[in-house]
Write an enzyme that holds these catalytic residues in place. Structure first.
Site, short mmCIF file in Angstrom:
data_model
loop_
_atom_site.label_atom_id
_atom_site.label_comp_id
_atom_site.label_asym_id
_atom_site.label_seq_id
_atom_site.Cartn_x
_atom_site.Cartn_y
_atom_site.Cartn_z
N GLY A 3 8.76 -57.59 -88.30
CA GLY A 3 8.90 -56.16 -88.09
C GLY A 3 10.19 -55.59 -88.64
O GLY A 3 10.57 -54.46 -88.34
N GLY A 49 1.46 -58.49 -88.97
CA GLY A 49 1.60 -57.44 -87.96
C GLY A 49 1.41 -56.06 -88.57
O GLY A 49 0.30 -55.57 -88.74
N GLY A 50 2.53 -55.44 -88.93
CA GLY A 50 2.51 -54.05 -89.41
C GLY A 50 1.48 -53.76 -90.49
O GLY A 50 0.74 -52.76 -90.40
N ASN A 90 -2.39 -59.53 -86.46
CA ASN A 90 -1.92 -59.50 -85.08
C ASN A 90 -1.57 -58.05 -84.80
O ASN A 90 -0.52 -57.57 -85.23
CB ASN A 90 -0.70 -60.41 -84.91
CG ASN A 90 -0.10 -60.32 -83.51
OD1 ASN A 90 -0.70 -59.70 -82.62
ND2 ASN A 90 1.06 -60.92 -83.31
N TRP A 91 -2.47 -57.39 -84.11
CA TRP A 91 -2.25 -55.95 -83.87
C TRP A 91 -1.18 -55.67 -82.84
O TRP A 91 -0.73 -54.54 -82.68
CB TRP A 91 -3.57 -55.29 -83.44
CG TRP A 91 -4.52 -55.05 -84.57
CD1 TRP A 91 -4.29 -55.26 -85.90
CD2 TRP A 91 -5.86 -54.53 -84.48
NE1 TRP A 91 -5.40 -54.91 -86.64
CE2 TRP A 91 -6.37 -54.45 -85.78
CE3 TRP A 91 -6.66 -54.12 -83.41
CZ2 TRP A 91 -7.66 -53.98 -86.06
CZ3 TRP A 91 -7.94 -53.65 -83.67
CH2 TRP A 91 -8.43 -53.59 -84.99
N LYS A 92 -0.81 -56.71 -82.06
CA LYS A 92 0.19 -56.54 -81.00
C LYS A 92 -0.24 -55.41 -80.06
O LYS A 92 -1.44 -55.27 -79.80
CB LYS A 92 1.57 -56.29 -81.62
CG LYS A 92 1.93 -57.36 -82.67
CD LYS A 92 3.36 -57.33 -83.11
CE LYS A 92 3.58 -58.42 -84.15
NZ LYS A 92 4.96 -58.52 -84.60
N GLU A 117 7.38 -63.00 -79.67
CA GLU A 117 7.58 -61.88 -78.72
C GLU A 117 7.24 -62.33 -77.30
O GLU A 117 7.88 -61.90 -76.34
CB GLU A 117 6.74 -60.68 -79.17
CG GLU A 117 7.35 -60.03 -80.40
CD GLU A 117 6.35 -59.40 -81.36
OE1 GLU A 117 5.19 -59.16 -80.97
OE2 GLU A 117 6.74 -59.15 -82.51
N GLU A 176 6.73 -68.17 -88.25
CA GLU A 176 7.21 -66.80 -88.25
C GLU A 176 8.70 -66.76 -87.95
O GLU A 176 9.11 -66.86 -86.78
CB GLU A 176 6.48 -65.98 -87.18
CG GLU A 176 4.98 -65.90 -87.38
CD GLU A 176 4.40 -64.65 -86.75
OE1 GLU A 176 3.71 -63.92 -87.46
OE2 GLU A 176 4.65 -64.39 -85.57
N HIS A 180 3.54 -66.67 -79.52
CA HIS A 180 4.20 -65.73 -80.42
C HIS A 180 5.65 -65.53 -79.97
O HIS A 180 5.93 -65.53 -78.77
CB HIS A 180 3.44 -64.40 -80.45
CG HIS A 180 3.91 -63.51 -81.55
ND1 HIS A 180 5.04 -62.74 -81.43
CD2 HIS A 180 3.44 -63.30 -82.80
CE1 HIS A 180 5.24 -62.09 -82.57
NE2 HIS A 180 4.29 -62.41 -83.42
N SER A 216 6.76 -59.64 -91.90
CA SER A 216 6.81 -58.62 -92.95
C SER A 216 5.98 -58.99 -94.18
O SER A 216 6.35 -58.66 -95.31
CB SER A 216 8.25 -58.29 -93.34
OG SER A 216 8.98 -57.81 -92.21
P1 13P Z 1 5.14 -58.01 -89.06
O1 13P Z 1 4.11 -58.33 -90.11
O2 13P Z 1 5.02 -56.63 -88.52
O3 13P Z 1 6.50 -58.39 -89.48
O4 13P Z 1 4.78 -58.96 -87.80
C1 13P Z 1 4.61 -60.30 -88.03
C2 13P Z 1 4.09 -60.92 -86.79
O5 13P Z 1 4.79 -61.04 -85.80
C3 13P Z 1 2.70 -61.36 -86.77
O6 13P Z 1 2.44 -62.12 -85.64
#
Ligand code: 13P
Length: 247
Positions: free
Chosen positions: A172, A233-234, A9-11, A96, A166, A94, A212
Site C-alpha cells: 500500500g 491489494g490496491g 485481496n480486497w481487504k 495486517e 509480501e 497477512h 504494490s
Molecule cells: P497492495 O497491492 O495494495 O500494496 O497490497 C498488497 C497486499 O497486502 C496484498 O495482500
C-alpha cells in the site's frame, strides 16, 4: 510447470453491491486467462461473490479463517461455515492481521492445518518490515515464518500451499520491491521448503509476490523464475486494473 496464481485481496474495501458488480465486470475480461484467478474478500460478501462467480474461472477466497470448528469465539468465522458456502481459498497470516490482530506464527500454523482439514487452498503470507530488512534478517525471517507455517504438514499438503511473499514496506505504499529483491526472497522460501521436503516438492509450491503490484510492474516481477503469481491489494479493486494485470 507451476500454474501462475493471481489473487486479489480486497481487504476491507468494497461492499456486497460493489463487489458483486466488480465480479460481473471482471469475469468476461479474464475468461481466457492462463493463470488461476482468485478474489479474496470479507466474509460478509462471500456468499454473494460465489453466486456471482458461478460458471466463471474466478475462485473465491476468505481473508482469514479461525482454527477452531465451533464454540464460544465471538466474532470469529469457522472453516465449516466457509466450506458450506463454497469458499475455495483462504489467506492466512497477512501482515495486517499479524500487526493489528495478534496473528502469530503459531496461529498461522493452526489455521493452515484447519484449511487442509476442510480442503481449502491456503495462501500463507510472510514478509519483513523495513527495519528487519535494514538489519539484514529478511531471509532468516521469512524462513522462520515459512517453517512454522508449514510445521506438521505432509509433502502432499505442502505441494498445495501457496506462499505469498509480501514485504511489509511495499504494501500500500506504492514502493514495490525490485524484481531482484522479490526473486531473491521467493527463492529463499523455495530453498527452505526444499531443505524440509525435498526439491521435487519445493518445485511444485507456488510462491507469489505481493506489495504494490500493478499492471505496469507485474510483467517483470512475474518473469522471475521463482515468482509464480501475485497477491494484489490496491490494483485488484477495479476490474480494468486487475484484468490488465492478469492479461
Ligand atoms: P497492495 O497491492 O495494495 O500494496 O497490497 C498488497 C497486499 O497486502 C496484498 O495482500
Amino acid at each position: 510447470m507451476r500454474r501462475e496464481i493471481l489473487a486479489a485481496n480486497w481487504k476491507m474495501n468494497h461492499t456486497n453491491a460493489s463487489g458483486v458488480a466488480m465480479i460481473k465486470e471482471l469475469a468476461p475480461l479474464v475468461k481466457d486467462a492462463k493463470a488461476e484467478v482468485v478474489v479474496c474478500a470479507p466474509y460478509l460478501m462471500l456468499t454473494d461473490l460465489i453466486e456471482a462467480a458461478r460458471g466463471t474461472n474466478i475462485g473465491i477466497g476468505a481473508e482469514n479463517i479461525y482454527f477452531e470448528d465451533k464454540g464460544a469465539f465471538t466474532g470469529e468465522v469457522s472453516a465449516p461455515m466457509l466450506k458450506e458456502i463454497g469458499v475455495e481459498y483462504v489467506i492466512i497470516g497477512h501482515s495486517e492481521r499479524r500487526q493489528y490482530f495478534n496473528e502469530t506464527d503459531e496461529t498461522v500454523n493452526k489455521k493452515v492445518h484447519k484449511a487442509f482439514e476442510y480442503g481449502f487452498t491456503p495462501i500463507v503470507c510472510v514478509g519483513e518490515s523495513l527495519e528487519q530488512r535494514d538489519y539484514g534478517v529478511t531471509n532468516d525471517l521469512v524462513r522462520y515464518q515459512t517453517k512454522i507455517a508449514l510445521f506438521g504438514l505432509d509433502a502432499e499438503q505442502v505441494k498445495k500451499v501457496v506462499i505469498a511473499y509480501e514485504p511489509v514496506w511495499a504494501i500500500g505504499t506504492g514502493r514495490t520491491a525490485t524484481s531482484e529483491q522479490a526473486e531473491e526472497v521467493c527463492k529463499a522460501i523455495r530453498d527452505c521448503i526444499a531443505e524440509l521436503y525435498g526439491q521435487a516438492v519445493a518445485d511444485e509450491v507456488r510462491v507469489q509476490y505481493g506489495g504494490s503490484m500493478k499492471p505496469s510492474n507485474a510483467e517483470e516481477l512475474l518473469a522471475q523464475p521463482n515468482i509464480d503469481g501475485g497477491l494484489i491489494g490496491g490494483a485488484s479493486l477495479v476490474a480494468d486494473d486487475f484484468s490488465k494485470l492478469i492479461r
